[in-house]
Design a protein around this motif. Structure first.
Motif, PDB file in Angstrom:
ATOM      1  N   TYR A 215       0.983  -1.132  -0.027  1.00 41.05           N
ATOM      2  CA  TYR A 215       0.005  -0.007  -0.056  1.00 41.05           C
ATOM      3  C   TYR A 215       0.780   1.366  -0.061  1.00 41.05           C
ATOM      4  CZ  TYR A 215      -3.489  -3.199   1.529  1.00 41.05           C
ATOM      5  OH  TYR A 215      -4.611  -4.314   1.532  1.00 41.05           O
ATOM      6  N   GLU A 216       0.449   2.375  -0.536  1.00 40.03           N
ATOM      7  CA  GLU A 216       1.076   3.523  -0.296  1.00 40.03           C
ATOM      8  C   GLU A 216       0.964   3.966   0.984  1.00 40.03           C
ATOM      9  OE1 GLU A 216      -0.923   5.728  -4.538  1.00 40.03           O
ATOM     10  OE2 GLU A 216      -2.188   5.602  -2.742  1.00 40.03           O
ATOM     11  N   ILE A 217       2.042   4.974   1.257  1.00 39.46           N
ATOM     12  CA  ILE A 217       2.224   5.387   2.647  1.00 39.46           C
ATOM     13  C   ILE A 217       0.945   6.170   3.046  1.00 39.46           C
ATOM     14  CG2 ILE A 217       3.737   6.840   3.963  1.00 39.46           C
ATOM     15  CD1 ILE A 217       5.925   6.424   1.787  1.00 39.46           C
ATOM     16  N   THR A 218       0.420   6.221   4.111  1.00 37.42           N
ATOM     17  CA  THR A 218      -0.474   6.618   4.608  1.00 37.42           C
ATOM     18  C   THR A 218      -0.088   7.780   5.562  1.00 37.42           C
ATOM     19  OG1 THR A 218      -0.937   5.344   6.652  1.00 37.42           O
ATOM     20  CG2 THR A 218      -2.033   4.515   4.643  1.00 37.42           C
ATOM     21  N   SER A 219      -1.022   8.859   5.764  1.00 35.25           N
ATOM     22  CA  SER A 219      -0.981   9.992   6.703  1.00 35.25           C
ATOM     23  C   SER A 219      -0.728   9.488   7.900  1.00 35.25           C
ATOM     24  CB  SER A 219      -1.980  10.943   6.624  1.00 35.25           C
ATOM     25  OG  SER A 219      -1.791  11.726   5.249  1.00 35.25           O
ATOM     26  N   MET A 351       3.849  15.959   0.337  1.00 36.57           N
ATOM     27  CA  MET A 351       5.236  15.762   0.838  1.00 36.57           C
ATOM     28  C   MET A 351       6.301  15.415  -0.013  1.00 36.57           C
ATOM     29  SD  MET A 351       3.982  13.557   4.350  1.00 36.57           S
ATOM     30  CE  MET A 351       2.689  13.928   5.146  1.00 36.57           C
ATOM     31  N   SER A 352       7.323  16.204   0.011  1.00 35.55           N
ATOM     32  CA  SER A 352       8.438  15.837  -0.987  1.00 35.55           C
ATOM     33  C   SER A 352       8.903  14.381  -0.773  1.00 35.55           C
ATOM     34  CB  SER A 352       9.475  16.714  -0.674  1.00 35.55           C
ATOM     35  OG  SER A 352      10.306  16.307   0.690  1.00 35.55           O
ATOM     36  N   ALA A 353       9.543  14.173  -1.857  1.00 36.51           N
ATOM     37  CA  ALA A 353      10.187  12.865  -2.103  1.00 36.51           C
ATOM     38  C   ALA A 353      11.316  12.632  -0.897  1.00 36.51           C
ATOM     39  CB  ALA A 353      10.861  12.266  -3.319  1.00 36.51           C
ATOM     40  N   LEU A 354      11.886  13.695  -0.596  1.00 35.22           N
ATOM     41  CA  LEU A 354      13.146  13.960   0.469  1.00 35.22           C
ATOM     42  C   LEU A 354      12.273  13.507   1.737  1.00 35.22           C
ATOM     43  CD1 LEU A 354      15.894  14.109   0.953  1.00 35.22           C
ATOM     44  CD2 LEU A 354      15.661  16.632   1.213  1.00 35.22           C
ATOM     45  N   VAL A 355      11.317  14.135   2.092  1.00 35.25           N
ATOM     46  CA  VAL A 355      10.313  13.852   3.374  1.00 35.25           C
ATOM     47  C   VAL A 355       9.996  12.162   3.264  1.00 35.25           C
ATOM     48  CG1 VAL A 355       8.577  14.016   4.609  1.00 35.25           C
ATOM     49  CG2 VAL A 355      10.005  16.039   3.925  1.00 35.25           C
ATOM     50  N   GLU A 480       3.105   8.235  -7.856  1.00 37.48           N
ATOM     51  CA  GLU A 480       4.002   7.876  -6.826  1.00 37.48           C
ATOM     52  C   GLU A 480       5.334   8.254  -7.282  1.00 37.48           C
ATOM     53  OE1 GLU A 480       3.613   3.917  -5.142  1.00 37.48           O
ATOM     54  OE2 GLU A 480       1.000   4.120  -5.590  1.00 37.48           O
ATOM     55  N   SER A 481       6.207   8.719  -5.970  1.00 37.63           N
ATOM     56  CA  SER A 481       7.535   9.052  -6.229  1.00 37.63           C
ATOM     57  C   SER A 481       8.351   7.622  -6.447  1.00 37.63           C
ATOM     58  CB  SER A 481       8.152  10.077  -5.262  1.00 37.63           C
ATOM     59  OG  SER A 481       7.455  11.225  -5.373  1.00 37.63           O
ATOM     60  N   GLY A 574       2.103  10.670  -4.084  1.00 41.19           N
ATOM     61  CA  GLY A 574       2.448   9.966  -2.905  1.00 41.19           C
ATOM     62  C   GLY A 574       3.765   9.019  -2.933  1.00 41.19           C
ATOM     63  N   GLY A 575       3.689   7.997  -2.385  1.00 43.18           N
ATOM     64  CA  GLY A 575       4.806   7.026  -2.264  1.00 43.18           C
ATOM     65  C   GLY A 575       4.758   5.939  -1.683  1.00 43.18           C
ATOM     66  N   ARG A 576       5.533   4.911  -1.546  1.00 42.07           N
ATOM     67  CA  ARG A 576       5.481   3.639  -0.940  1.00 42.07           C
ATOM     68  C   ARG A 576       6.809   3.319  -0.604  1.00 42.07           C
ATOM     69  NH1 ARG A 576       1.628  -0.292  -3.351  1.00 42.07           N
ATOM     70  NH2 ARG A 576       0.839   1.691  -4.570  1.00 42.07           N
ATOM     71  N   CYS A 577       7.042   2.316   0.543  1.00 46.85           N
ATOM     72  CA  CYS A 577       8.310   2.065   0.748  1.00 46.85           C
ATOM     73  C   CYS A 577       8.834   0.650   0.350  1.00 46.85           C
ATOM     74  CB  CYS A 577       8.330   2.211   2.308  1.00 46.85           C
ATOM     75  SG  CYS A 577       8.186   3.591   3.145  1.00 46.85           S
ATOM     76  N   ALA A 578       9.893   0.318   0.299  1.00 50.42           N
ATOM     77  CA  ALA A 578      10.397  -1.024  -0.276  1.00 50.42           C
ATOM     78  C   ALA A 578      11.734  -1.332   0.866  1.00 50.42           C
ATOM     79  CB  ALA A 578      11.087  -0.827  -1.716  1.00 50.42           C
ATOM     80  N   ARG A 579      11.681  -2.483   1.228  1.00 51.93           N
ATOM     81  CA  ARG A 579      12.596  -3.065   2.037  1.00 51.93           C
ATOM     82  C   ARG A 579      13.237  -4.241   1.948  1.00 51.93           C
ATOM     83  NH1 ARG A 579       9.443  -1.142   6.157  1.00 51.93           N
ATOM     84  NH2 ARG A 579       7.990  -0.426   4.696  1.00 51.93           N
TER      85      ARG A 579
END
Length: 581
Positions: A215-219, A351-355, A480-481, A574-579
């Motif tokens: 999922y996309e990063i939520t607020s 929110m920026s990609a840097l944030v 998404e960024s 928006g964006g999402r994380c990977a790991r």
């Protein structure tokens, strides 16, 4: 900078959305092709199947409820107290048994064996929290397995629902479940809703050691991050200090790339929460863009502004910027039309990609990269009019089955897209009314048009993880960024500085102007850029499609118009994380 200046810049200037043709190449493509997808993805409700010893209520306990094959209880091995599944008491090792259900371990030759960590049974006496995992000295549990504490999990995160999850932001907090355990199809509590942790992270189909968040990063997850920073720094959410420390201690990370390749750029991040501070946190969280490269971009909420930032902030943080609904005298109050609980469920934007990269680092991963999106996008072509369109789904979705052009747009491009109307009506909105019960007005606040991650059940990737599950909203909802893995070409007109319009220059600082707004120069020089992926609820379409769907992996295929500097803030991104683990 005062209220009048904020209001003067409310015109929303859309990005350009070129229709791009498939670019061809001759190098091997690590992403699965159109034959690589599996059957329609399934959605899990997070419960542990009975077959692996878990319980549907999330509490790990031995399965002692089913009757044994003998239809009655058995003795405890020495003629003592009866035990077994029929009487709800687990028999000890050495006791007579009829089935495995009578024992904590297995029933072998009608005798309960001593539990082990590899017997396919849940063994609380060994400290296991789920089948053959968890507890001191045992193997750590995979995602979705039952846990008690962080060390029970391979991810090192035991989520709010006491299941192992991918991200630290889903441990739970005083803010409640919104944006933490509310992702998936249907609003929580609605008939047929299947919600789960917003930190579900699935192994990629080819690079299985790497996981991409479902999922996309939520607020709500970002709020957990901000709260954790404050708790660790005496009440001050010092994002800058975290980023610089992380970059120094994690060579090769995205934040280290910025620190090493663009010295001083991390100093642009906020280190204080006050709206009057130099580089104030409320601006980075979406009150309005710090550097309005493309106007206010939907990141300003005011009557007639059509803004839609999804991160709720208290009136005291927003009112100094002229944000919010107006009082009887026409003065901004800083109050949103929607509650924190409603907005926290939605994907973080403005929110920026840097944030977002800083958030993902704290969360235990990194901002998803172009190669991650490429692996789940695939190269399935659909003919739309006379144009081949490359989509991540099993088949072309009509408008309304994915969140694109939701109440926005007066021209269809291409016109043959199924479900396209001019003007395009709203087909989704949550919540249904403002907090005061009055009708929604997108001119006052358009955030209801953005869906919580997973709400569009059809907007799931055709390509799936080994579990048969796909990724939601890669196609629609927000662009998404994506952090590049190679060189990109942002073009000759790329932005070469950071002009902070939240304040004027102080002693020794340099003035700058961005789109008619006076500000102070915070950074000058080349900037790292991120790629935009997918479609947005407002009508953006096919971003980075030529790179995502082409045979070649060359990121120079990404057009300059689909690249933005890492400090860019926009209401449709928006964006999402990977790991990796």
């Amino acid at each position: 900078m005062g209220f009048s200046l904020r209001r003067s810049a409310l015109a929303l200037l859309p990005l350009a959305f070129p229709i791009v043709a498939l670019a061809c190449g001759d190098t091997a493509d690590p992403a699965p092709d159109e034959d690589s997808g599996t059957a329609d993805a399934t959605t899990t409700d997070g419960s542990t199947p009975e077959a692996d010893g878990g319980s549907s209520d999330g509490a790990a306990k031995p399965d002692t409820s089913a009757p044994n094959d003998g239809g009655g209880s058995v003795d405890g091995g020495d003629g003592g107290t009866a035990c077994g599944a029929a009487v709800g008491k687990v028999c000890p090792p050495g006791a007579t048994c009829a089935t495995d259900d009578d024992c904590e371990g297995t029933c072998t030759a009608n005798v309960c064996a001593t539990p082990t960590r590899s017997d396919g049974r849940l063994s609380p006496s060994l400290g296991e929290t789920d089948v053959d995992c968890g507890g001191a000295g045992g193997p750590a549990c995979e995602d979705e397995k039952v846990c008690a504490i962080d060390t029970d999990c391979k991810s090192s995160v035991c989520g709010a629902a006491k299941r192992c999850v991918g991200g630290a932001s889903c441990r739970g907090s005083t803010n409640g479940p919104s944006g933490i355990d509310t992702c998936g199809t249907g609003e929580p509590g609605a008939p047929g809703a299947k919600v789960e942790s917003c930190c579900r992270s699935l192994p990629l189909p080819t690079r299985t050691a790497r996981r991409l968040d479902r999922y996309e990063i939520t607020s709500g997850r970002v709020r957990a991050f901000v709260d954790a920073l404050a708790a660790a720094n005496g009440g001050v959410p010092n994002m800058r200090a975290f980023a610089t420390t992380y970059a120094a201690t994690h060579p090769g990370s995205q934040l280290a790339e910025v620190m090493d390749g663009y010295p001083g750029l991390l100093d642009v991040l906020p280190n204080q929460a006050s709206p009057t501070a130099r580089l104030p946190l409320p601006v980075f969280l979406g009150a309005f863009p710090l550097d309005p490269i493309n106007s206010l971009d939907g990141c300003f909420v005011g009557d007639g502004a059509y803004g839609h930032p999804t991160y709720w902030q208290p009136p005291s943080s927003l009112q100094p910027y002229g944000v919010g609904k107006l009082d009887a005298q026409g003065r901004p109050t800083g109050q949103r039309h929607y509650t924190r609980e409603e907005l926290d469920k939605k994907p973080a934007n403005c929110m920026s990609a840097l944030v977002l990269a800083t958030f993902c680092a704290w969360d235990g991963g990194e901002l998803a990269r172009t190669a991650d999106y490429r692996e789940v996008w695939g190269r399935k072509a659909e003919l739309v009019g006379a144009t081949n369109v490359y989509v991540p789904w099993t088949a072309l979705l009509p408008i309304g089955q994915f969140n694109w052009r939701n109440g926005h747009g007066t021209t269809c491009s291409p016109a043959a897209w199924p479900g396209c109307q001019n003007p395009q009506p709203y087909f989704f909105g949550f919540p249904a009314t403002k907090a005061d019960g009055s009708a929604n007005d997108p001119a006052d606040d358009d955030s209801p048009a953005i869906a919580a991650p997973g709400r569009f059940a059809s907007d799931v990737t055709r390509i799936t993880s080994a579990s048969g599950e796909g990724w939601y909203d890669v196609g629609g909802n927000l662009m998404e960024s994506a952090w590049p893995v190679g060189a990109v070409n942002p073009g000759a007109n790329a932005v070469q500085d950071v002009c902070d319009v939240s304040a004027g220059p102080g002693p020794g600082e340099t003035a700058c102007v961005r789109r008619g707004n006076n500000g102070v120069l915070r950074y000058q020089g080349a900037l790292p850029h991120v790629a935009l992926v997918g479609y947005s609820f407002e009508g953006h379409a096919r971003r980075s499609e030529n790179y995502l769907s082409a045979v070649a992996t060359n990121e120079l295929l990404i057009p300059a118009g689909d690249l933005k500097p890492v400090h860019f803030q926009y209401g449709k991104i928006g964006g999402r994380c990977a790991r990796s683990r």
